[in-house]
Write a protein that holds these residues in place. Sequence first.
Motif, mmCIF file in Angstrom:
data_model
loop_
_atom_site.group_PDB
_atom_site.id
_atom_site.type_symbol
_atom_site.label_atom_id
_atom_site.label_comp_id
_atom_site.label_asym_id
_atom_site.label_seq_id
_atom_site.Cartn_x
_atom_site.Cartn_y
_atom_site.Cartn_z
ATOM 1 N N ARG A 139 -55.184 -11.359 12.072
ATOM 2 C CA ARG A 139 -56.235 -11.512 12.484
ATOM 3 C C ARG A 139 -57.801 -10.476 13.602
ATOM 4 N NH1 ARG A 139 -54.960 -15.863 16.923
ATOM 5 N NH2 ARG A 139 -53.982 -14.498 18.515
ATOM 6 N N ASN A 140 -56.205 -9.826 14.485
ATOM 7 C CA ASN A 140 -57.314 -8.623 15.428
ATOM 8 C C ASN A 140 -57.894 -7.232 14.248
ATOM 9 O OD1 ASN A 140 -56.265 -8.964 18.403
ATOM 10 N ND2 ASN A 140 -54.460 -9.343 16.983
ATOM 11 N N LYS A 142 -59.133 -8.351 11.998
ATOM 12 C CA LYS A 142 -60.872 -8.775 11.073
ATOM 13 C C LYS A 142 -61.903 -8.691 12.166
ATOM 14 C CE LYS A 142 -58.663 -12.817 9.888
ATOM 15 N NZ LYS A 142 -58.592 -14.697 9.611
ATOM 16 N N TYR A 143 -60.927 -9.338 13.843
ATOM 17 C CA TYR A 143 -61.882 -8.934 15.148
ATOM 18 C C TYR A 143 -62.992 -7.391 15.159
ATOM 19 C CZ TYR A 143 -60.522 -14.142 15.819
ATOM 20 O OH TYR A 143 -60.069 -14.843 15.764
ATOM 21 N N GLY A 147 -66.118 -6.534 14.776
ATOM 22 C CA GLY A 147 -67.178 -5.687 16.093
ATOM 23 C C GLY A 147 -67.915 -4.279 15.348
ATOM 24 N N TRP A 198 -70.116 -16.564 16.058
ATOM 25 C CA TRP A 198 -69.119 -16.500 16.267
ATOM 26 C C TRP A 198 -68.792 -17.414 17.036
ATOM 27 C CZ3 TRP A 198 -66.485 -14.000 19.501
ATOM 28 C CH2 TRP A 198 -65.082 -13.450 19.923
ATOM 29 N N CYS A 199 -69.563 -17.251 18.311
ATOM 30 C CA CYS A 199 -68.687 -17.998 18.923
ATOM 31 C C CYS A 199 -68.229 -18.665 19.117
ATOM 32 C CB CYS A 199 -69.739 -18.122 20.285
ATOM 33 S SG CYS A 199 -70.446 -16.186 21.011
ATOM 34 N N LYS A 202 -65.229 -19.008 17.360
ATOM 35 C CA LYS A 202 -64.219 -18.372 18.053
ATOM 36 C C LYS A 202 -64.043 -19.874 19.524
ATOM 37 C CE LYS A 202 -61.354 -15.940 20.093
ATOM 38 N NZ LYS A 202 -59.670 -15.531 19.035
#
Length: 882
Positions: A139-140, A142-143, A147, A198-199, A202
């Motif tokens: 998951r991280n 992908k972020y 980013g 995205w917000c 999330k």
Amino acid sequence: MAGNKLKSKETKKKPEPVNPGVLKPDKEAEVKVKELVKDERTHKVVGTILLLLALYLFIAFTSFLFTWQEDQNLVWNNGFNILFKDDVVVENTLGRLGAVVSYWFFVNGFGLASYLFCYMLFIFGVNFIVGRRVFRVARNLKYIIFGLLYISTTLAFLGYKAEFPFGGALGNQLNRWICGFLGSVGMGLLLFVVGFVWCIWKFNMQFKWPESKPKPPKPAPVAPVEPVVANAKPVVAEASFIPSIPQEPEEEILPSKPNTLKDNGSIHLTLPEDEEEFEQEYQLHVKEDIVTPNVTYIPPVATPVTAEEDLEQEELEAAMQLVMEERDEPEEEDVPPVMEPTKRKDRNAVNDIAFEIKPIPTEDEVHEEEEFTAPQRVLSSDPYEPTLDLRDYKYPGIELLENHGSDKIVQDAAELEKNKNQIIDTLKNYDISIQKISATVGPTVTLYEIVPAAGVRISRIKNLEDDIALSLAALGIRIIAPIPGKGTIGIEVPNVKKTIVSLRNMLASDKFQNSTMDLPVAIGKKIDNENFIADLAKMPHLLMAGATGQGKSVGINTLLVSLLYKKHPSQLKFVLVDPKKVELSLYKLIEKHFLAKLPGEEDAIITDTKKVIHTLNALCIEMDLRYDLLKEAGTRNIREYNNKFTQRKLNPQKGHRFLPFIVLVVDEFADLIMTAGKEVEMPIARLAQLARAVGIHLIIATQRPSVNIITGTIKANFPARIAFKVSSKVDSRTILDTGGAEQLIGQGDMLISYNGEVVRLQCAFVDTPEVEQVAEFIGDQRGYTDAYMLPEYIDEKDNEGKELSLTDRDNLFEDAARIIVSTQQGSTSLLQRRMKLGYNRAGRLMDQLEAAGIVGPSMGSKAREVHVKTEADLEEILNDLL
């Protein structure tokens, strides 16, 4: 010549004599690459290197933000050769290497988004050092990838005229291409939409439009209503049947033949004719399993059942009962011929003994994965529904748990017959006659029930416990003489092939899904394969003890996961005390959903002994506050109080609130008693005595069940106790007030004392990765802003020697004064309820109000007199104090 050649060959083959004075060199240990990679030390070394590298990049990047103008030209002109030129002086804090690395990441890379590489190295390093998945890598990653692309492109778009490389080479390239394709305005809109989407994805932001009140409907003409059954019941989840027990066939003696297994399921055993002492026929009756029809599980609903549907249901049940009766009738051709037994004059000879293996009940059959349903939530606009605070909360699914082995128990007829013969032979050697013996096969042990002959003392069979264990060559023989509620004596013998009881199958059973208990916990399975599901609210507290490595931690996880699968975050809170610091750390992910903690604390899982004392005293304060609320509401327990509150019969402005259940879990109680002693024992005893009615329940575990740890005060208030395998009979008596726990076989085998009965269970197994998956599933959802806050507790020792002064007033002094004046009640308990304070702080506030002249002196149990009558007079006093 030939003989000489042979001799010469033999002499060559002889090994050289060993000289004891000369030592052979030791062989060097071979280092295998696979073992080196899997070694825990290797992981810690790699993790340390990654953390240091993350820190190095962070310092180099931060220094580049201030020294880029001086270092950029030097690196541009010299390239990588600058690393080997000692005469070149750079301004970066980490020297030439820091300047080169920062230049290539910022200018030729991603700009300010390069800081995400520090974060990536940090999460990899932490996971390697800790040895488990603290951060979810997939998951991280992908972020981080998103980013790098989004942040670099956005910064390049916003700072396209700046000299500093905010977006780096990649961001500038993407910015030029998209601007040429969509234009500057299109580029801005695209970046805004992508960031906004995205917000939403999330944080799951809510967008609500004010609803208009609907107009009252026009009265409709009255239509004839069909008759409805008064006592309508919901659709039954699964049909369960109680098989009728067929009558036992008469005993028979057959000619001496090899053992045969007939089609009707009975095993006829014969003995050799030369053994006069055992010339008896033992017949093994194996009951046929009842086939339960497959019925799809339908969750209970509140819709009534019409008369036609009720009639169809009755016809279906009658047809099924007819089929079951036909199956129970034995066929004539399968009935063996009956022969009269041969009479013997030997006084040691006894009548034939019937041996029966009881069928495994099938009423608790589990559903398949797709049939598992989470608890239903009734949504109503009229009564208050606490679950609406987290209306999007999803209960964890059964697919998060694993199925460890098969849920069906395999009956080994040869093992059962062998153990039966050994038991009968041992009893005969001591002139003990029995009438009947039956076997019930469980997941871990098999219970042999014996009906002794008339005139046989039970104590004689009880004293043969070691002799029976010797004849069976088994570990953990336990004799129950007699079995409560039955006229039989039980002998528990461990199975050769043990069956793992999976928590997944227990949670998917009808007994757990359709339970109406307040706090249902799936503990394990009985010997008869029946699921043992109890209500923690009726226990009301649970004491667990056992030697190290016998299943206490797994038992705690089983209880906690059971509650997580059944309760909503608004209905249940956990207070976790973990002196070991590693057993309960998995539940840190659900802090904002299910955990409770003290105000101002960072970690919700308590590991420090001093904080444990404060937490226990805060729970006592919470208990007293809840009793005050129950007193004002005129209710006796938490269930009546919450029913009144949900029906909106209590005013929240007067301090009333919905009360969730609170479960206190202490993993290692012995360590707390050794370090704190009475400071821990006294609040535990208070909670155990009084906290049941207000919904606070305790689960205490220890691996040292001695009398100085589990004192009489604690034992008296813990009627429900679980004992895993212990080392001595004294420890067993300390926990259960009876022996037997020292004869368990370990690995989840346990005895539970509940409702005045001691039952042997095999604890349900749930592995650590399964608990982690459940915690991650809950933790990834939207939760409360913070954990559930307990009342504040301040130790009186911390305030000793401090004089009361109005110049050093409490921060809540003005609020407390306004509450006292508006209500005209100088009560300390009123401040506790309204402001959710502890008794000590509320008492100090009342003393400060007395010093200010707002209230009078203490009058014992009566409320203080309020000197200030109006709020205007109060404001004058407060202004004078300023």
